[in-house]
Design a protein around this motif. Sequence first.
Motif, PDB file in Angstrom:
ATOM      1  N   SER A   1       7.196  -7.470  -8.116  1.00 48.12           N
ATOM      2  CA  SER A   1       6.243  -7.035  -7.197  1.00 48.12           C
ATOM      3  C   SER A   1       6.597  -5.490  -6.729  1.00 48.12           C
ATOM      4  O   SER A   1       7.481  -5.092  -6.784  1.00 48.12           O
TER       5      SER A   1
ATOM      6  N   ASN B   1      -7.322 -11.462   0.388  1.00 47.52           N
ATOM      7  CA  ASN B   1      -7.585 -10.486  -0.387  1.00 47.52           C
ATOM      8  C   ASN B   1      -8.842 -10.060  -1.197  1.00 47.52           C
ATOM      9  O   ASN B   1      -9.611 -11.110  -1.239  1.00 47.52           O
ATOM     10  N   TYR B   2      -8.941  -8.959  -1.954  1.00 51.39           N
ATOM     11  CA  TYR B   2      -9.810  -8.733  -2.784  1.00 51.39           C
ATOM     12  C   TYR B   2     -11.231  -8.731  -2.154  1.00 51.39           C
ATOM     13  O   TYR B   2     -12.295  -8.869  -2.759  1.00 51.39           O
TER      14      TYR B   2
ATOM     15  N   TYR C   1      -5.844  -5.164  -2.310  1.00 48.51           N
ATOM     16  CA  TYR C   1      -5.180  -5.088  -3.740  1.00 48.51           C
ATOM     17  C   TYR C   1      -6.095  -4.185  -4.568  1.00 48.51           C
ATOM     18  O   TYR C   1      -5.562  -3.697  -5.719  1.00 48.51           O
TER      19      TYR C   1
ATOM     20  N   GLN D   1      -5.011  -0.582  -3.805  1.00 47.54           N
ATOM     21  CA  GLN D   1      -3.884  -0.188  -3.527  1.00 47.54           C
ATOM     22  C   GLN D   1      -3.174   0.973  -4.374  1.00 47.54           C
ATOM     23  O   GLN D   1      -2.627   1.911  -3.945  1.00 47.54           O
TER      24      GLN D   1
ATOM     25  N   HIS E   1       0.350   1.257   1.880  1.00 48.28           N
ATOM     26  CA  HIS E   1       0.124  -0.053   2.192  1.00 48.28           C
ATOM     27  C   HIS E   1       1.403  -1.052   2.775  1.00 48.28           C
ATOM     28  O   HIS E   1       1.126  -1.619   3.663  1.00 48.28           O
TER      29      HIS E   1
ATOM     30  N   GLU F   1       3.291  -9.630  -2.747  1.00 49.91           N
ATOM     31  CA  GLU F   1       2.506  -8.234  -3.065  1.00 49.91           C
ATOM     32  C   GLU F   1       2.242  -8.115  -4.466  1.00 49.91           C
ATOM     33  O   GLU F   1       2.630  -8.913  -5.360  1.00 49.91           O
ATOM     34  N   MET F   2       1.336  -7.221  -5.099  1.00 49.77           N
ATOM     35  CA  MET F   2       0.654  -7.046  -6.146  1.00 49.77           C
ATOM     36  C   MET F   2       1.877  -6.780  -7.125  1.00 49.77           C
ATOM     37  O   MET F   2       2.809  -6.195  -7.063  1.00 49.77           O
TER      38      MET F   2
ATOM     39  N   HIS G   1      -3.652  -7.876   4.367  1.00 48.96           N
ATOM     40  CA  HIS G   1      -4.378  -7.533   3.077  1.00 48.96           C
ATOM     41  C   HIS G   1      -5.941  -7.769   3.264  1.00 48.96           C
ATOM     42  O   HIS G   1      -6.779  -7.565   2.689  1.00 48.96           O
TER      43      HIS G   1
ATOM     44  N   GLU H   1      -0.508  -8.711 -12.369  1.00 50.31           N
ATOM     45  CA  GLU H   1      -1.430  -8.783 -11.507  1.00 50.31           C
ATOM     46  C   GLU H   1      -2.355  -7.393 -11.668  1.00 50.31           C
ATOM     47  O   GLU H   1      -3.456  -7.466 -11.879  1.00 50.31           O
ATOM     48  N   TYR H   2      -1.591  -6.124 -11.528  1.00 51.33           N
ATOM     49  CA  TYR H   2      -2.457  -4.815 -11.759  1.00 51.33           C
ATOM     50  C   TYR H   2      -3.061  -4.719 -13.156  1.00 51.33           C
ATOM     51  O   TYR H   2      -4.069  -4.106 -13.425  1.00 51.33           O
TER      52      TYR H   2
ATOM     53  N   THR I   1       1.326   2.630  -2.516  1.00 51.81           N
ATOM     54  CA  THR I   1       2.063   1.433  -2.199  1.00 51.81           C
ATOM     55  C   THR I   1       2.915   1.833  -0.791  1.00 51.81           C
ATOM     56  O   THR I   1       3.132   0.907  -0.111  1.00 51.81           O
TER      57      THR I   1
END
Length: 392
Positions: free
Chosen positions: A190, A242-243, A253, A256, A225, A378-379, A235, A383-384, A222
Motif C-alpha cells: 500500500s 472512492n473514485y 484515488y 492521488q 493525501h 490505501e491504493m 477518500h 491497483e494503480y 501521497t
Amino acid sequence: MRFRPRPVVLATLSSLVLTAAATSGAVAGLAPDQPAAAPLAAAPAATDTDGDSLPDAWETNGYDANGDGVVDVDLPALGASPTKKDLFVEMDYMSGRLATTAAFDRIVQTFANAPVSNPDGSKGIRIHLDGGPAAGAAYNLGGGNQVPYDSNLQPAEAQTDAIKKANFAPARKAIFHYMLWADDYDNTCSSGNAFAIPNDTFIVTMGPKCNWTVTENRNVGTFIHELGHDLGLTHGGTDHANYKPNYLSVMNYFFQFDGVPRTSGSNWFSYSSFAPPALNETSLRESVGLNTATASTWKTKWKCPNGSTRTSGAANAGIDWNCDGDTVDTTSTSINGDTSKTTLSAQNNWANIKFGGGDVGGGSSQSKTSTPAHELKEMTQQEYDNLKTTTR
C-alpha cells in the motif's frame, strides 16, 4: 534525535499549561524530588486567533511543555505566527526513502496556495517541514532522523508508534504532526496510511519491497493525501466512497498519483477547492457533465460499465457516462466502479480542514478517532497499475 530545547525563559506560563504540575513542578504519583516527564498542555484556554489549534501564546512566546520556564519549542524562531495558519510536520525516514527537496518545495507551495483566509489578510497555510540535515537547509528545523530500515512494518500502527517514540521529542507532540518515509507495512504493498481520521501521524510506503516506481509526483500526491487524513479529509469528501468523478482532489484515488487534470494540460496536486453538485447514478444527464461552470477548467475521470476508466474533456461539458459513444443520454450506471448506484456527493476540502488532530494543539481540538481499517486502506501498486492500464 537532534532536537534540543532552546533556553528561552518565559515571563508568564499560566496560559500555556493548565495542570497543577506546571506551577508546582510535581506530578501526581511522583515524589516531590522525582523528575517528571514533560506533560502535554491539555485544552489550552488561550486565544487562537488564526484557528490553527496552536494558541497565540505558543506562536508568540514559544511552547513550554512542562512549565519550567524554558521554551521547549521556539515557534517564533520556526516561523510561526498567531495571525497566519501554520502546520508543522516532522519527517523521519528509512535509507533511500526520503523525498527530494523539489518535492518538499511543491508541498509547501500547495499549502501556500490554499484558498484559506488568515487574520493578517493573507491567503494560504504555512507548512513547516522538518527532515533534518538530509532534507536540506530549508527543511532542517532541528528534528528529522534516519531510522533503522524495516521492509515491513507489522503491525503497522504499533511499529510506527515505536519508531516515533524513539525518534520524536515528546515536547513536539503538541506542535508537529509526525510522518515516516518507509518501505511497506503489513505486507500490503500500500502507498501509505494515516491510521485514523483526523490524526497526528502518517506514513508513506512506496519502497523497493513491492517494486514501486517512485516519482516526485507520487511522493507529493501521497504525502498530501495522507496528511489530508490527519486533517480530517476522507477518500470521498463527505464519506469514504472512492473514485467519485465530481470529487476533484488528491484524496480521490483517481488523482492521488497523477493529480487532477486541468484543461490547460497541467495537473492539480492539491485538495478540492469547490464542490460540484451531487451525481445521482440512477439518473445521470450526460449533456451537462459535472453540471457547474466552475468545472470548465477541469477534467475528470470515471468508470465505464466494462470497468475501464475514461478521462473527460472540460468537465462542465458533455460526459459519456455510459461509454456508448455519445453525450445525449440520461442514463443509469455506476461511474465510480463500485457496482451500486447511489448519489455521489463531493466536498470543498480546503473549507473543511480540521487542525489539531491527535496530540497536535495539546488535544484541544480534534482528537484521534477510531476509523475502520477498510476506510483507510490505501491504493496499492497493483491497483494503480490496473487503473493506468484501463485508462484512456
